[in-house]
Design an enzyme around this catalytic site. Structure first.
Site, PDB file in Angstrom:
ATOM      1  N   ASN A  10       0.877  -1.175   0.000  1.00 30.75           N
ATOM      2  CA  ASN A  10       0.000   0.000   0.000  1.00 30.75           C
ATOM      3  C   ASN A  10       0.910   1.219   0.000  1.00 30.75           C
ATOM      4  O   ASN A  10       1.491   1.552   1.028  1.00 30.75           O
ATOM      5  CB  ASN A  10      -0.903  -0.031   1.246  1.00 30.75           C
ATOM      6  CG  ASN A  10      -1.752   1.225   1.370  1.00 30.75           C
ATOM      7  OD1 ASN A  10      -1.781   2.064   0.458  1.00 30.75           O
ATOM      8  ND2 ASN A  10      -2.432   1.356   2.498  1.00 30.75           N
ATOM      9  N   LYS A  12       0.085   4.208  -0.232  1.00 27.87           N
ATOM     10  CA  LYS A  12      -0.576   5.386   0.364  1.00 27.87           C
ATOM     11  C   LYS A  12      -0.376   6.591  -0.558  1.00 27.87           C
ATOM     12  O   LYS A  12      -0.318   6.418  -1.776  1.00 27.87           O
ATOM     13  CB  LYS A  12      -0.070   5.598   1.796  1.00 27.87           C
ATOM     14  CG  LYS A  12      -0.203   4.303   2.625  1.00 27.87           C
ATOM     15  CD  LYS A  12      -0.033   4.488   4.100  1.00 27.87           C
ATOM     16  CE  LYS A  12      -0.199   3.138   4.800  1.00 27.87           C
ATOM     17  NZ  LYS A  12      -0.115   3.240   6.256  1.00 27.87           N
ATOM     18  N   HIS A 100      -9.503   1.087   4.835  1.00 27.18           N
ATOM     19  CA  HIS A 100      -8.243   1.320   5.547  1.00 27.18           C
ATOM     20  C   HIS A 100      -8.503   2.278   6.710  1.00 27.18           C
ATOM     21  O   HIS A 100      -9.300   3.215   6.586  1.00 27.18           O
ATOM     22  CB  HIS A 100      -7.185   1.890   4.596  1.00 27.18           C
ATOM     23  CG  HIS A 100      -5.814   1.849   5.187  1.00 27.18           C
ATOM     24  ND1 HIS A 100      -5.401   2.767   6.133  1.00 27.18           N
ATOM     25  CD2 HIS A 100      -4.782   0.992   5.019  1.00 27.18           C
ATOM     26  CE1 HIS A 100      -4.164   2.457   6.503  1.00 27.18           C
ATOM     27  NE2 HIS A 100      -3.774   1.380   5.846  1.00 27.18           N
ATOM     28  N   GLU A 102      -6.882   4.684   7.799  1.00 28.95           N
ATOM     29  CA  GLU A 102      -6.645   6.104   7.482  1.00 28.95           C
ATOM     30  C   GLU A 102      -7.861   6.710   6.801  1.00 28.95           C
ATOM     31  O   GLU A 102      -8.177   7.885   7.002  1.00 28.95           O
ATOM     32  CB  GLU A 102      -5.376   6.234   6.624  1.00 28.95           C
ATOM     33  CG  GLU A 102      -4.132   5.995   7.472  1.00 28.95           C
ATOM     34  CD  GLU A 102      -2.947   5.410   6.727  1.00 28.95           C
ATOM     35  OE1 GLU A 102      -2.915   5.448   5.486  1.00 28.95           O
ATOM     36  OE2 GLU A 102      -2.034   4.905   7.406  1.00 28.95           O
ATOM     37  N   GLU A 172      -5.191  -4.916  10.433  1.00 21.22           N
ATOM     38  CA  GLU A 172      -4.199  -3.868  10.654  1.00 21.22           C
ATOM     39  C   GLU A 172      -4.510  -3.119  11.950  1.00 21.22           C
ATOM     40  O   GLU A 172      -5.334  -2.184  11.941  1.00 21.22           O
ATOM     41  CB  GLU A 172      -4.219  -2.877   9.486  1.00 21.22           C
ATOM     42  CG  GLU A 172      -3.906  -3.489   8.150  1.00 21.22           C
ATOM     43  CD  GLU A 172      -3.347  -2.463   7.172  1.00 21.22           C
ATOM     44  OE1 GLU A 172      -2.299  -2.747   6.583  1.00 21.22           O
ATOM     45  OE2 GLU A 172      -3.931  -1.377   7.033  1.00 21.22           O
ATOM     46  N   GLY A 178       2.588   2.357  10.848  1.00 30.17           N
ATOM     47  CA  GLY A 178       3.534   3.459  10.716  1.00 30.17           C
ATOM     48  C   GLY A 178       4.216   3.848  12.017  1.00 30.17           C
ATOM     49  O   GLY A 178       4.838   4.906  12.113  1.00 30.17           O
ATOM     50  N   SER A 218       3.555  -2.023  10.382  1.00 35.52           N
ATOM     51  CA  SER A 218       5.003  -2.074  10.648  1.00 35.52           C
ATOM     52  C   SER A 218       5.601  -3.448  10.351  1.00 35.52           C
ATOM     53  O   SER A 218       6.543  -3.872  11.020  1.00 35.52           O
ATOM     54  CB  SER A 218       5.313  -1.649  12.094  1.00 35.52           C
ATOM     55  OG  SER A 218       4.923  -0.303  12.298  1.00 35.52           O
TER      56      SER A 218
END
Ligand code: 13P
Length: 256
Positions: A10, A12, A100, A102, A172, A178, A218
């Site tokens: 991904n 992003k 996701h 985010e 996730e 991250g 991560s």
């Protein structure tokens, strides 16, 4: 493992067209003949990079699929700024990430939106990568399994078992994305196994055994082997480590 592993990057909101083409070429230069049969490899760049990246892989005949990071569920119309399933299908996207964290956090995407997107994708011949995962607050409360299973139920509501099988679920945990703080293999396995159990309740044990559940957060070359060794972790959805060809390719190789 009967299920074919999957390694998806991904990207992003990273990489202009020029940068994306270079990264795709670097992945393609390191392609291994075994990818074709032994692992599903995909990269999910920003919309504008999809066609150029797809062209690189096609030209080089590398079995690396492309996927989008989001989609809108209507096929066309007055939805300024949105991209539809037929648009992605014409580019040759095999995959599309939905839900996701985010997007849920920064763009207010709800479980209901995730379900509409997943259904539109399946109807349009694109396989969704459905993301689920808990915040640190939920984990600290001890309600991770209930929370994640509720996300799975909502995302797959109204979907027939034969369609659901084409989807992949990515677990996730938000606190691992991250942050450099990966879930331990035991923590990830516990939730991925619960996700499979939930899929089994909805679609039957046979479908649930066939569906892939990925881990993301991560994940890198150093921690991938132990995560991938867990029985219910069938691959990875990679953020930061997918932005360099060498680390992404090493993660794909870890699936072989
Ligand atoms: P990182 O690998 O950078 O933690 O990101 C994971 C992720 O969000 C993939 O979708």
């Amino acid at each position: 493992m009967a299920r074919k592993p999957m390694m998806a990057g991904n990207w992003k909101m990273n990489n202009t067209i020029g940068e994306a083409v270079v990264l795709a070429q670097n992945i393609s230069n390191n392609y291994d003949d075994r990818w074709e049969d032994q692992v599903d490899v995909a990269v999910c760049p920003p919309y504008v990079d999809l066609k150029p990246v797809k062209t690189v892989f096609e030209f080089d005949r590398v079995p690396c699929a492309v996927g989008a990071q989001n989609v809108f569920w209507e096929p066309s119309g007055a939805y300024t700024g949105e991209i539809s399933v037929p648009m992605l299908a014409e580019i040759g996207c095999a995959w599309c990430i939905v839900g996701h964290s985010e997007r849920r956090i920064y763009f207010g995407e709800t479980n209901e939106d995730v379900n509409k997107k997943a259904r539109a994708l399946l109807d349009g011949g694109i396989n969704p990568i459905v993301c689920v995962g808990e915040s640190l607050a939920v984990r600290d409360e001890g309600t991770t399994i209930e929370f994640v299973c509720a996300q799975v139920r909502a995302a797959f509501a109204g979907i027939a078992p034969e369609q659901a099988r084409r989807a992949v679920v990515a677990y996730e945990p938000i606190w691992a994305i991250g942050t450099g703080r990966t879930a331990t293999p035991e923590q990830a396995q516990e939730v991925c196994s619960a996700i499979r159990g939930q899929l089994g309740e909805m679609f039957g044990a046979e479908a649930a055994e066939a569906m892939r559940v990925l881990y993301g957060g991560s994940m890198n070359v150093g921690n991938a082997a132990l995560l991938l060794a867990e029985p219910d972790i069938d691959g990875g959805l990679i953020g930061g480590a997918s932005l360099q060809a060498d680390s992404f390719v090493a993660l794909v190789q870890a699936c072989l």
